[in-house]
Design a protein around this motif. Structure first.
Motif, mmCIF file in Angstrom:
data_model
loop_
_atom_site.group_PDB
_atom_site.id
_atom_site.type_symbol
_atom_site.label_atom_id
_atom_site.label_comp_id
_atom_site.label_asym_id
_atom_site.label_seq_id
_atom_site.Cartn_x
_atom_site.Cartn_y
_atom_site.Cartn_z
ATOM 1 N N ALA A 107 0.239 4.002 5.000
ATOM 2 C CA ALA A 107 -0.931 3.331 4.433
ATOM 3 C C ALA A 107 -0.834 3.240 2.916
ATOM 4 N N VAL A 108 -0.360 4.306 2.264
ATOM 5 C CA VAL A 108 -0.264 4.317 0.799
ATOM 6 C C VAL A 108 0.757 3.288 0.317
ATOM 7 N N GLU A 165 3.403 13.935 -2.859
ATOM 8 C CA GLU A 165 2.055 14.519 -2.936
ATOM 9 C C GLU A 165 1.489 14.721 -1.525
ATOM 10 N N ILE A 166 1.758 13.769 -0.645
ATOM 11 C CA ILE A 166 1.333 13.920 0.755
ATOM 12 C C ILE A 166 2.143 15.023 1.432
ATOM 13 N N VAL A 167 3.447 15.075 1.171
ATOM 14 C CA VAL A 167 4.299 16.148 1.707
ATOM 15 C C VAL A 167 3.744 17.512 1.316
ATOM 16 N N THR A 174 1.952 0.663 1.950
ATOM 17 C CA THR A 174 1.526 -0.688 2.308
ATOM 18 C C THR A 174 0.436 -1.196 1.370
ATOM 19 N N GLU A 175 -0.470 -0.306 0.974
ATOM 20 C CA GLU A 175 -1.554 -0.708 0.075
ATOM 21 C C GLU A 175 -1.021 -1.154 -1.286
ATOM 22 N N HIS A 176 -0.082 -0.397 -1.828
ATOM 23 C CA HIS A 176 0.396 -0.691 -3.183
ATOM 24 C C HIS A 176 1.497 -1.752 -3.202
ATOM 25 N N TYR A 177 2.285 -1.823 -2.145
ATOM 26 C CA TYR A 177 3.376 -2.795 -2.098
ATOM 27 C C TYR A 177 3.335 -3.539 -0.760
ATOM 28 N N PRO A 178 2.373 -4.416 -0.597
ATOM 29 C CA PRO A 178 2.212 -5.096 0.701
ATOM 30 C C PRO A 178 3.397 -5.986 1.066
ATOM 31 N N ASP A 179 4.207 -6.365 0.085
ATOM 32 C CA ASP A 179 5.351 -7.241 0.363
ATOM 33 C C ASP A 179 6.604 -6.445 0.750
#
Length: 464
Positions: A358-359, A408-410, A361-366
């Protein structure tokens, strides 16, 4: 010492023709599969014995010459990259199987033995070496042990560490140590084997290893399932593990499979499309086991977890189903993928993966995201493919920001920033996301005990 003096000294320590300085050789042996750092070694030296390795290390100590180990150079963390004028110690000619003990089911090898070579030797003696991965045809045993390589069979057989009966090492001081002497039981203080396994060559060089073997698996059968949702990976795993001992449990996304299919080497396992797929492998030792597997498959379908499935009926079919998973890296290689090798405990995998996906995809949708991995042991491979119209430099710069978000998620999930390939140089800036300050201080202290002059693979894992 000048580079020429170093080369002349090395030539006196090894066999004729075993020191190379040609620019093409320096480039080949001075790097691994990472593309970030330009190799700049002074020379490549090829020892043939533990004693020659010891002589090289002692020379390096006396003259403050940095050494970098080189095995199959298949790592993805720049752990075997010589970017700062080091001497590369390559183990290609230390590739002999020295002894085999049928009673103990052990084989004594030099560090340069290729993984597949060891696997084939075991099979020839009606035994099995279970540590396996895509680079088995080129990776070397010493490198596998130095990164504690895992691969596709960890859920059943564990990591490389679990198959080591004994080690011969040359420490950073130049001492030869025989560790554990191949004993099954040896409770006499610290087991130094396990410091060198996973140390990425920073404490010294593994030169020989006695590896344990086991019985050959019987009638390995592969089942590929189309999953309705990512969380269903855990539902399926728990359901099958209650009755069947799995030898592998892998997963991959629909996007990953599409790249493999486009590569043209294998066909889709079934017509139904699913967002995710699971690959299970197990020993079908009897009709009863096959009946149990089919019953569990039907149960998963009835529960809405599985949309469709295919099971191998022959060894050839099993290999083709495995290609759906093992062909991913090759199929996406032309797209210059950003790769990240991360892990959490198995039960946390779905939520962990979804947050990262999700992170990004949100910042780099392409950006196209490709997921696959050894989900049965919590190891995920995140691959982001470079857009065709983006310069490589710009892409990797954006991926550095991805690193920060991912790690950070890790950290929040108490996971690891490197599940299989080690820290090397690429993960070094992020070590603190997995290791505490106190742990890192102890790691540095251990390094100074075995390599007080800091000449063995300097700048890897951490800086002193």
């Amino acid at each position: 010492m000048t580079p020429d003096q170093i080369v002349d000294a090395l030539k006196s320590l090894v066999d004729d023709g075993k020191v190379l300085t040609d620019p093409a050789d320096l480039d080949t042996y001075g790097k691994d599969w990472t593309k970030i750092y330009a190799p700049k070694p002074v020379a490549i030296v090829f020892p043939k014995t533990t004693e020659q390795v010891q002589a090289i290390v002692r020379f390096a100590n006396e003259n403050q010459v940095a050494l970098v180990p080189s095995g199959g150079r298949t790592g993805l963390s720049a752990g075997a990259v010589a970017a700062n004028g080091e001497v590369v110690v390559a183990f290609d000619y230390m590739n002999q199987i020295l002894d085999f003990n049928a009673s103990d089911r052990t084989v004594h090898c030099q560090a340069g033995v290729i993984t597949e070579q060891l696997q084939n030797f075991a099979e020839e003696n009606d035994l099995y070496y279970p540590v396996d991965f895509a680079s088995a045809g080129s990776s070397q045993l010493g490198g596998n042990l130095s990164t504690n390589a895992g691969g596709i069979k960890v859920i059943r057989y564990g990591m490389s560490r679990d198959w080591v009966a004994g080690l011969t090492v040359v420490t950073g001081k130049g001492d030869i140590l025989e560790l554990n002497k191949d004993l099954e039981k040896n409770n006499t203080g610290y087991d130094l084997r396990h410091l060198f396994i996973g140390a990425e060559g920073t404490l010294g060089f593994i030169t020989e290893a006695t590896m344990k073997l086991t019985r050959k698996p019987d009638n390995l059968t592969v089942l590929v399932l189309g999953l309705n949702d990512l969380t269903n990976t855990m539902d399926v795993l728990q359901t099958f593990q209650k009755q069947i001992d799995l030898t592998a449990y892998e997963f991959f996304s629909h996007q990953a499979m599409q790249h493999v299919l486009a590569h043209g080497q294998v066909q889709a396992p079934f017509e139904t499309e699913a967002p995710y797929y699971a690959l299970l492998e197990f020993e079908a030792i009897s009709d009863q086991v096959m009946d149990e597997a089919m019953g569990l498959f039907e149960q998963c379908v009835e529960n809405g977890w599985v949309l469709d499935g295919a099971i191998s009926q022959s060894e050839t079919q099993a290999k083709n189903l495995w290609m759906l998973r093992e062909g991913i890296s090759e199929s996406i290689a032309p797209r210059t993928p950003y790769k990240n090798d991360i892990s959490v405990i198995v039960s946390k995998v779905p939520g962990f993966l979804q947050e990262i996906d999700a992170v990004v995809t949100e910042h780099y949708p392409d950006f196209e995201i490709i997921w696959f991995g050894h989900i049965g042991d919590g190891n995920l491979h995140l691959n982001i493919l470079k857009p065709e119209d983006m310069a490589k430099e710009d892409f990797f710069e954006k991926c550095q920001q991805v690193n920060k978000w991912v790690f950070e998620i890790v950290e929040r999930y108490n996971g690891s920033v490197s599940a299989e390939h080690g820290v090397g140089m690429t993960k070094k800036p992020y070590l603190q996301y997995t290791r505490s300050e106190a742990e890192i201080a102890y790691l540095k202290g251990i390094k100074q005990v075995f390599d007080p002059k800091g000449i063995i693979n300097p700048g890897k894992i951490f800086d002193l």
